[in-house]
Design a protein around this motif. Structure first.
Motif, PDB file in Angstrom:
ATOM      1  N   ALA A   1     -11.289  12.250  12.219  1.00 25.37           N
ATOM      2  CA  ALA A   1     -10.318  11.191  11.952  1.00 25.37           C
ATOM      3  C   ALA A   1     -10.359  10.808  10.478  1.00 25.37           C
ATOM      4  CB  ALA A   1     -10.628   9.978  12.812  1.00 25.37           C
ATOM      5  N   PRO A   2      -9.216  10.523   9.881  1.00 30.66           N
ATOM      6  CA  PRO A   2      -9.209  10.038   8.503  1.00 30.66           C
ATOM      7  C   PRO A   2      -9.801   8.640   8.430  1.00 30.66           C
ATOM      8  CG  PRO A   2      -7.022   9.865   9.444  1.00 30.66           C
ATOM      9  CD  PRO A   2      -7.864  10.586  10.467  1.00 30.66           C
ATOM     10  N   VAL A   3     -10.107   8.194   7.242  1.00 26.44           N
ATOM     11  CA  VAL A   3     -10.652   6.848   7.062  1.00 26.44           C
ATOM     12  C   VAL A   3      -9.605   5.818   7.477  1.00 26.44           C
ATOM     13  CG1 VAL A   3     -11.641   5.212   5.412  1.00 26.44           C
ATOM     14  CG2 VAL A   3     -12.078   7.651   5.161  1.00 26.44           C
ATOM     15  N   ASN A   4     -10.041   4.800   8.185  1.00 28.04           N
ATOM     16  CA  ASN A   4      -9.152   3.721   8.594  1.00 28.04           C
ATOM     17  C   ASN A   4      -8.483   3.098   7.372  1.00 28.04           C
ATOM     18  OD1 ASN A   4      -8.828   0.603   9.064  1.00 28.04           O
ATOM     19  ND2 ASN A   4      -8.700   1.568  11.070  1.00 28.04           N
ATOM     20  N   ILE A   5      -7.183   2.808   7.461  1.00 25.19           N
ATOM     21  CA  ILE A   5      -6.442   2.329   6.295  1.00 25.19           C
ATOM     22  C   ILE A   5      -6.949   0.970   5.816  1.00 25.19           C
ATOM     23  CG2 ILE A   5      -4.589   1.201   7.583  1.00 25.19           C
ATOM     24  CD1 ILE A   5      -4.325   3.226   4.280  1.00 25.19           C
ATOM     25  N   ILE A   6      -7.432   0.137   6.713  1.00 27.55           N
ATOM     26  CA  ILE A   6      -7.981  -1.161   6.294  1.00 27.55           C
ATOM     27  C   ILE A   6      -9.237  -0.956   5.453  1.00 27.55           C
ATOM     28  CG2 ILE A   6      -8.913  -3.363   7.075  1.00 27.55           C
ATOM     29  CD1 ILE A   6      -5.884  -2.968   7.519  1.00 27.55           C
ATOM     30  N   THR A   7     -10.045   0.033   5.838  1.00 27.65           N
ATOM     31  CA  THR A   7     -11.214   0.375   5.019  1.00 27.65           C
ATOM     32  C   THR A   7     -10.773   0.844   3.637  1.00 27.65           C
ATOM     33  OG1 THR A   7     -12.486   1.004   6.983  1.00 27.65           O
ATOM     34  CG2 THR A   7     -13.253   1.867   4.867  1.00 27.65           C
ATOM     35  N   CYS A   8      -9.721   1.651   3.583  1.00 24.06           N
ATOM     36  CA  CYS A   8      -9.198   2.118   2.292  1.00 24.06           C
ATOM     37  C   CYS A   8      -8.752   0.947   1.429  1.00 24.06           C
ATOM     38  CB  CYS A   8      -8.039   3.080   2.502  1.00 24.06           C
ATOM     39  SG  CYS A   8      -8.513   4.676   3.194  1.00 24.06           S
ATOM     40  N   ILE A   9      -8.083  -0.022   2.038  1.00 27.16           N
ATOM     41  CA  ILE A   9      -7.623  -1.191   1.293  1.00 27.16           C
ATOM     42  C   ILE A   9      -8.810  -1.980   0.765  1.00 27.16           C
ATOM     43  CG2 ILE A   9      -6.486  -3.432   1.548  1.00 27.16           C
ATOM     44  CD1 ILE A   9      -4.508  -2.014   3.455  1.00 27.16           C
ATOM     45  N   GLU A  10      -9.826  -2.158   1.589  1.00 27.19           N
ATOM     46  CA  GLU A  10     -11.021  -2.909   1.165  1.00 27.19           C
ATOM     47  C   GLU A  10     -11.718  -2.221   0.000  1.00 27.19           C
ATOM     48  OE1 GLU A  10     -13.315  -3.194   4.711  1.00 27.19           O
ATOM     49  OE2 GLU A  10     -12.077  -4.783   5.594  1.00 27.19           O
ATOM     50  N   PHE A  11     -11.928  -0.914   0.095  1.00 23.60           N
ATOM     51  CA  PHE A  11     -12.594  -0.169  -0.972  1.00 23.60           C
ATOM     52  C   PHE A  11     -11.747  -0.159  -2.239  1.00 23.60           C
ATOM     53  CE2 PHE A  11     -16.368   2.438   0.413  1.00 23.60           C
ATOM     54  CZ  PHE A  11     -16.561   1.788   1.615  1.00 23.60           C
ATOM     55  N   SER A  12     -10.452  -0.001  -2.066  1.00 21.95           N
ATOM     56  CA  SER A  12      -9.552   0.033  -3.208  1.00 21.95           C
ATOM     57  C   SER A  12      -9.572  -1.305  -3.935  1.00 21.95           C
ATOM     58  CB  SER A  12      -8.134   0.371  -2.753  1.00 21.95           C
ATOM     59  OG  SER A  12      -7.314   0.693  -3.855  1.00 21.95           O
ATOM     60  N   ASP A  13      -9.533  -2.396  -3.189  1.00 23.46           N
ATOM     61  CA  ASP A  13      -9.593  -3.716  -3.809  1.00 23.46           C
ATOM     62  C   ASP A  13     -10.923  -3.935  -4.526  1.00 23.46           C
ATOM     63  OD1 ASP A  13      -7.138  -4.994  -3.533  1.00 23.46           O
ATOM     64  OD2 ASP A  13      -7.538  -5.583  -1.467  1.00 23.46           O
ATOM     65  N   LYS A  14     -12.012  -3.456  -3.937  1.00 25.74           N
ATOM     66  CA  LYS A  14     -13.314  -3.579  -4.611  1.00 25.74           C
ATOM     67  C   LYS A  14     -13.301  -2.845  -5.943  1.00 25.74           C
ATOM     68  CE  LYS A  14     -16.178  -4.153  -0.459  1.00 25.74           C
ATOM     69  NZ  LYS A  14     -17.204  -3.526   0.420  1.00 25.74           N
ATOM     70  N   TYR A  15     -12.684  -1.667  -5.947  1.00 23.81           N
ATOM     71  CA  TYR A  15     -12.590  -0.886  -7.187  1.00 23.81           C
ATOM     72  C   TYR A  15     -11.730  -1.617  -8.218  1.00 23.81           C
ATOM     73  CZ  TYR A  15     -11.866   3.036 -10.348  1.00 23.81           C
ATOM     74  OH  TYR A  15     -11.823   3.844 -11.465  1.00 23.81           O
ATOM     75  N   LEU A  16     -10.578  -2.117  -7.792  1.00 27.35           N
ATOM     76  CA  LEU A  16      -9.695  -2.831  -8.714  1.00 27.35           C
ATOM     77  C   LEU A  16     -10.331  -4.124  -9.206  1.00 27.35           C
ATOM     78  CD1 LEU A  16      -6.278  -2.366  -6.862  1.00 27.35           C
ATOM     79  CD2 LEU A  16      -6.947  -1.315  -9.035  1.00 27.35           C
TER      80      LEU A  16
ATOM     81  N   ASP B   1      -8.374  -9.058  -4.621  1.00 31.55           N
ATOM     82  CA  ASP B   1      -7.955  -8.399  -3.372  1.00 31.55           C
ATOM     83  C   ASP B   1      -6.423  -8.305  -3.266  1.00 31.55           C
ATOM     84  OD1 ASP B   1     -10.628  -8.231  -2.824  1.00 31.55           O
ATOM     85  OD2 ASP B   1     -10.640  -9.800  -1.297  1.00 31.55           O
ATOM     86  N   VAL B   2      -5.827  -7.762  -4.297  1.00 31.69           N
ATOM     87  CA  VAL B   2      -4.369  -7.718  -4.403  1.00 31.69           C
ATOM     88  C   VAL B   2      -3.745  -6.864  -3.301  1.00 31.69           C
ATOM     89  CG1 VAL B   2      -2.433  -7.042  -5.865  1.00 31.69           C
ATOM     90  CG2 VAL B   2      -4.435  -8.125  -6.883  1.00 31.69           C
ATOM     91  N   LEU B   3      -4.318  -5.684  -3.048  1.00 30.21           N
ATOM     92  CA  LEU B   3      -3.709  -4.802  -2.057  1.00 30.21           C
ATOM     93  C   LEU B   3      -3.768  -5.401  -0.655  1.00 30.21           C
ATOM     94  CD1 LEU B   3      -4.724  -1.191  -3.137  1.00 30.21           C
ATOM     95  CD2 LEU B   3      -2.635  -2.450  -3.620  1.00 30.21           C
ATOM     96  N   GLU B   4      -4.850  -6.094  -0.363  1.00 30.14           N
ATOM     97  CA  GLU B   4      -4.939  -6.751   0.945  1.00 30.14           C
ATOM     98  C   GLU B   4      -3.838  -7.791   1.097  1.00 30.14           C
ATOM     99  OE1 GLU B   4      -7.932  -9.508   3.667  1.00 30.14           O
ATOM    100  OE2 GLU B   4      -8.601  -8.809   1.696  1.00 30.14           O
ATOM    101  N   GLU B   5      -3.613  -8.576   0.042  1.00 27.50           N
ATOM    102  CA  GLU B   5      -2.566  -9.600   0.082  1.00 27.50           C
ATOM    103  C   GLU B   5      -1.190  -8.965   0.285  1.00 27.50           C
ATOM    104  OE1 GLU B   5      -0.416 -12.859  -2.867  1.00 27.50           O
ATOM    105  OE2 GLU B   5      -2.391 -12.070  -3.389  1.00 27.50           O
ATOM    106  N   VAL B   6      -0.903  -7.915  -0.481  1.00 25.28           N
ATOM    107  CA  VAL B   6       0.394  -7.250  -0.390  1.00 25.28           C
ATOM    108  C   VAL B   6       0.583  -6.627   0.994  1.00 25.28           C
ATOM    109  CG1 VAL B   6       1.746  -5.312  -1.279  1.00 25.28           C
ATOM    110  CG2 VAL B   6       0.588  -6.845  -2.871  1.00 25.28           C
ATOM    111  N   TYR B   7      -0.434  -5.924   1.460  1.00 27.23           N
ATOM    112  CA  TYR B   7      -0.338  -5.230   2.743  1.00 27.23           C
ATOM    113  C   TYR B   7      -0.173  -6.216   3.897  1.00 27.23           C
ATOM    114  CZ  TYR B   7      -1.337  -1.600   6.231  1.00 27.23           C
ATOM    115  OH  TYR B   7      -1.251  -0.713   7.273  1.00 27.23           O
ATOM    116  N   THR B   8      -0.908  -7.318   3.840  1.00 20.90           N
ATOM    117  CA  THR B   8      -0.838  -8.325   4.905  1.00 20.90           C
ATOM    118  C   THR B   8       0.557  -8.938   4.988  1.00 20.90           C
ATOM    119  OG1 THR B   8      -3.198  -8.837   4.678  1.00 20.90           O
ATOM    120  CG2 THR B   8      -1.822 -10.482   5.758  1.00 20.90           C
TER     121      THR B   8
END
Length: 246
Positions: A142-157, A168-175
């Protein structure tokens, strides 16, 4: 290469959304500048593990870029069609492309710092490219869960762009886009409006756009703006961390 077709541009102009039009078209052009025609893969059986991981990373970058560009173009078509539901779904898919790219920026950063080993990273890249969940693909992970991707991506940003500030910009936008993508209040309210004088809820069949609808495209623009930077950083990190020893 270019931005939106003329009929889509006119929608933005008619609604005095010139800045949003420019931002989205700039994002499209930035993606188009990073296109390549093919990846010279060769015989997989003859590749070293590092070379295979580097090629898979390049394939994944380009696949995500293709997805991101197509979805940006589709956003314009959704506005032209006055399809707010389609716009929300397209926007959410665009954020997912950015999030997966950010996730792998974080993973290769972890590899470079010795926090994960190469075998783990190689598997992650392979799953990012070939992962699937349907029973038809029983041999795939299975690919990585998209919520996990958003969390990791936000940590990087947060670390690399916002100097440690937890935005946590991507989480805000996605939500927010998800509020319109799912059949709940925001999505349902798109279908009707309150006529106070008549005391009724009137459905908006064949209705025109509303100014607030462009806010969905605005959220999409925020996510799309991060994509070229993440793409370039991931590319540079792969070149450095996956280089063959001389």
């Amino acid at each position: 290469m270019g931005g939106f077709p003329d009929d889509v541009k006119q929608v933005f102009i008619d609604w005095k959304q010139d800045k949003l039009l420019k931002d989205l078209e700039d994002s499209i052009r930035e993606l188009q500048k990073r296109r390549i025609e093919y990846v010279e893969y060769g015989d997989p059986e003859k590749l070293t593990p590092k070379k295979r991981a580097a090629l898979n990373a390049e394939l994944l970058r380009q696949a995500l870029l293709h997805r991101a560009e197509c979805l940006l173009q589709a956003a314009g078509k959704m506005l032209l069609a006055k399809n707010v539901y389609g716009l929300a779904l397209v926007g959410r898919g665009s954020v997912e492309a950015t999030a997966v790219l950010g996730y792998f920026c974080k993973r290769i950063d972890s590899l470079s710092k010795g926090n994960i080993d190469f075998e783990r990273f190689e598997t992650d890249i392979a799953n990012g490219l070939l992962g699937a969940k349907d029973d038809l693909f029983s041999q795939a992970d299975a690919p990585v869960n998209i919520i996990t991707c958003i969390e990791f991506s936000d940590k990087y940003l947060n670390t690399e762009l916002f100097e440690g500030e937890k935005k946590d910009v991507l989480e805000e936008v996605y939500t927010w886009l998800s509020e319109f993508a799912h059949p709940n209040f925001c999505s349902n309210k798109t279908a009707f409006h309150l006529d106070k004088e008549m005391g009724r809820m009137t459905f908006r069949h064949d209705a025109d756009l509303q100014e607030r609808d462009f806010g969905l495209a605005g959220y999409m623009s925020v996510s799309a703006g991060f994509f070229p930077m993440l793409y370039d950083r991931f590319s540079a990190a792969c070149e450095k961390s996956l280089a063959e020893s001389s």
